[in-house]
Design a protein around this motif. Structure first.
Motif, mmCIF file in Angstrom:
data_model
loop_
_atom_site.group_PDB
_atom_site.id
_atom_site.type_symbol
_atom_site.label_atom_id
_atom_site.label_comp_id
_atom_site.label_asym_id
_atom_site.label_seq_id
_atom_site.Cartn_x
_atom_site.Cartn_y
_atom_site.Cartn_z
ATOM 1 N N TYR A 61 0.827 -1.204 0.000
ATOM 2 C CA TYR A 61 0.000 0.000 0.000
ATOM 3 C C TYR A 61 0.866 1.260 0.000
ATOM 4 O O TYR A 61 1.836 1.365 0.752
ATOM 5 N N TYR A 99 -1.585 -1.318 -9.519
ATOM 6 C CA TYR A 99 -2.896 -1.327 -8.856
ATOM 7 C C TYR A 99 -2.895 -0.338 -7.691
ATOM 8 O O TYR A 99 -3.819 0.470 -7.534
ATOM 9 N N ASN A 100 -1.860 -0.387 -6.861
ATOM 10 C CA ASN A 100 -1.753 0.541 -5.729
ATOM 11 C C ASN A 100 -1.649 1.984 -6.195
ATOM 12 O O ASN A 100 -2.310 2.886 -5.653
ATOM 13 N N LEU A 102 -2.359 3.374 -9.194
ATOM 14 C CA LEU A 102 -3.527 3.882 -9.917
ATOM 15 C C LEU A 102 -4.645 4.255 -8.945
ATOM 16 O O LEU A 102 -5.375 5.239 -9.169
ATOM 17 N N GLY A 103 -4.762 3.481 -7.872
ATOM 18 C CA GLY A 103 -5.721 3.849 -6.836
ATOM 19 C C GLY A 103 -5.368 5.179 -6.206
ATOM 20 O O GLY A 103 -6.239 6.014 -5.937
ATOM 21 N N LEU A 104 -4.071 5.394 -5.969
ATOM 22 C CA LEU A 104 -3.609 6.669 -5.427
ATOM 23 C C LEU A 104 -3.883 7.806 -6.407
ATOM 24 O O LEU A 104 -4.338 8.887 -6.008
ATOM 25 N N ARG A 106 -6.181 7.929 -8.632
ATOM 26 C CA ARG A 106 -7.635 8.171 -8.668
ATOM 27 C C ARG A 106 -8.065 9.067 -7.505
ATOM 28 O O ARG A 106 -8.846 10.009 -7.696
ATOM 29 N N VAL A 107 -7.547 8.804 -6.311
ATOM 30 C CA VAL A 107 -7.911 9.588 -5.127
ATOM 31 C C VAL A 107 -7.365 11.014 -5.220
ATOM 32 O O VAL A 107 -8.052 11.990 -4.882
ATOM 33 N N TYR A 160 -8.175 1.594 -15.755
ATOM 34 C CA TYR A 160 -8.450 2.710 -14.860
ATOM 35 C C TYR A 160 -8.789 3.977 -15.630
ATOM 36 O O TYR A 160 -9.580 4.807 -15.166
ATOM 37 N N HIS A 164 -12.530 4.383 -14.644
ATOM 38 C CA HIS A 164 -12.531 5.358 -13.547
ATOM 39 C C HIS A 164 -12.207 6.778 -14.005
ATOM 40 O O HIS A 164 -12.261 7.709 -13.193
ATOM 41 N N VAL A 166 -9.265 7.954 -14.843
ATOM 42 C CA VAL A 166 -7.956 8.428 -14.401
ATOM 43 C C VAL A 166 -7.174 8.946 -15.609
ATOM 44 O O VAL A 166 -7.203 8.353 -16.688
#
Length: 316
Positions: A61, A99-100, A102-104, A106-107, A160, A164, A166
């Protein structure tokens, strides 16, 4: 001041990217776990008030406080020696890490750039290689852990982007060289230059007829920076289309180093690409980018670095 996170910051390319973004007025957060990177590559940046280093494994993470305008994912074993010795780590940094991150992205609302590679084309049946070519990759061969990790990176990045929203970009990097390459990472240039400086035989795999196209690191970093500043989300080849056989390249190194080394030949590794040259039409049209540094000049600059790192034989 805009902020950028660069993973693989202590690696060959990552360290040059940190310098580039700092020179352009960005606050740079470098992240690395030193699996293949070296603190020596970024130690000169530690006194810069706009540079922050985080020792972290990006397959776990990832948390970054505050705003983040750009994320560049450049963490990965990149040489044949590395990914053959570390196949699982290579696959994880090409799957769990994006994955980690791209999530960051996105946020944070960051633009996300992945370092893909010409290896997504495998041993190509199309030459030169345009971005529209889907490749010829053996997914279960020895190189598959690297090739397929990079292909998956592209797939999840596009996922993503489309699902999403991104803001993403993909750079397909062709053979690159310059200062801070590791001496014994298995790639042609550091291997040839180290062997020549030590007066050893230069090892060419196969008959030397396979081709590569070598791009100097300053040119590559300039192309990556331009892609980051653009709104392009499709893959873009960045590399030098000047093609040369491996045999000719080895002979160039012998001449440059004024070495008495002889070129010897060994069996070609399984699935080693027979030819490699980028079609850079999209980079020219979209980014107004072309390489500027001639190979002869780039090799001279690289030799100056290697001469400080290689123990050369002494004469009595």
């Amino acid at each position: 001041m805009k902020r950028v996170l660069i993973t693989g910051a202590a690696g060959f390319l990552g360290s040059h990217l940190c310098e580039k973004f700092l020179s352009e007025g960005y606050y740079v957060i470098g992240m690395d776990n030193f699996l293949t990177g070296s603190e020596d590559n970024i130690s000169h940046l530690f006194g810069n008030k706009n540079f922050e280093f985080v020792h972290h494994d990006v397959t776990k993470y990832v948390h970054v406080s505050g705003e983040l305008d750009y994320i560049l994912h450049f963490a990965s074993p990149a040489s044949p020696i590395d990914y053959l010795e570390m196949p699982i780590q290579t696959l994880k940094v090409g799957s769990l890490a994006p994955y980690n991150l791209l999530g960051l992205a996105r946020v944070k609302g960051s633009r996300f750039i992945i370092a893909s590679t010409s290896e997504v084309y495998g041993d190509p049946s199309v030459h030169p290689q345009p971005e529209s070519y889907w490749g010829n990759v053996n997914p279960i061969g020895p190189r598959g852990v690297y090739d397929e990790a990079k292909r998956f990176q592209e797939a999840i990045t596009m996922g993503y982007h489309t699902f999403h929203g991104v803001n993403t970009g993909m750079v397909r990097i062709f053979n690159t060289y310059g200062p801070r390459m590791r001496l014994n990472d298995g790639r042609a240039l550091p291997a040839f230059m180290s062997q020549a400086l030590r007066g050893e035989d230069i090892t060419v795999f196969g008959d030397g007829s396979q081709t590569r196209s070598f791009c100097y690191v300053d040119d590559l970093v300039d192309g990556i920076f331009k892609l980051t500043m653009s709104d392009e989300h499709q893959p873009v080849n960045i590399g030098n289309p000047q093609e040369i056989t491996i045999k000719e390249f080895a002979e160039e190194i012998v001449t440059l180093t004024n070495s008495g080394s002889k070129v010897i030949y060994q069996d070609l590794p399984k699935d080693d690409p027979k030819q490699r040259r980028p079609d850079i039409t999209r980079a020219k049209e979209i980014l107004n980018w072309t390489p500027k540094v001639d190979r002869s000049e780039g090799l001279k600059r690289t030799l100056e670095y290697f001469e400080t790192k290689v123990d050369t034989p002494t004469t009595v």
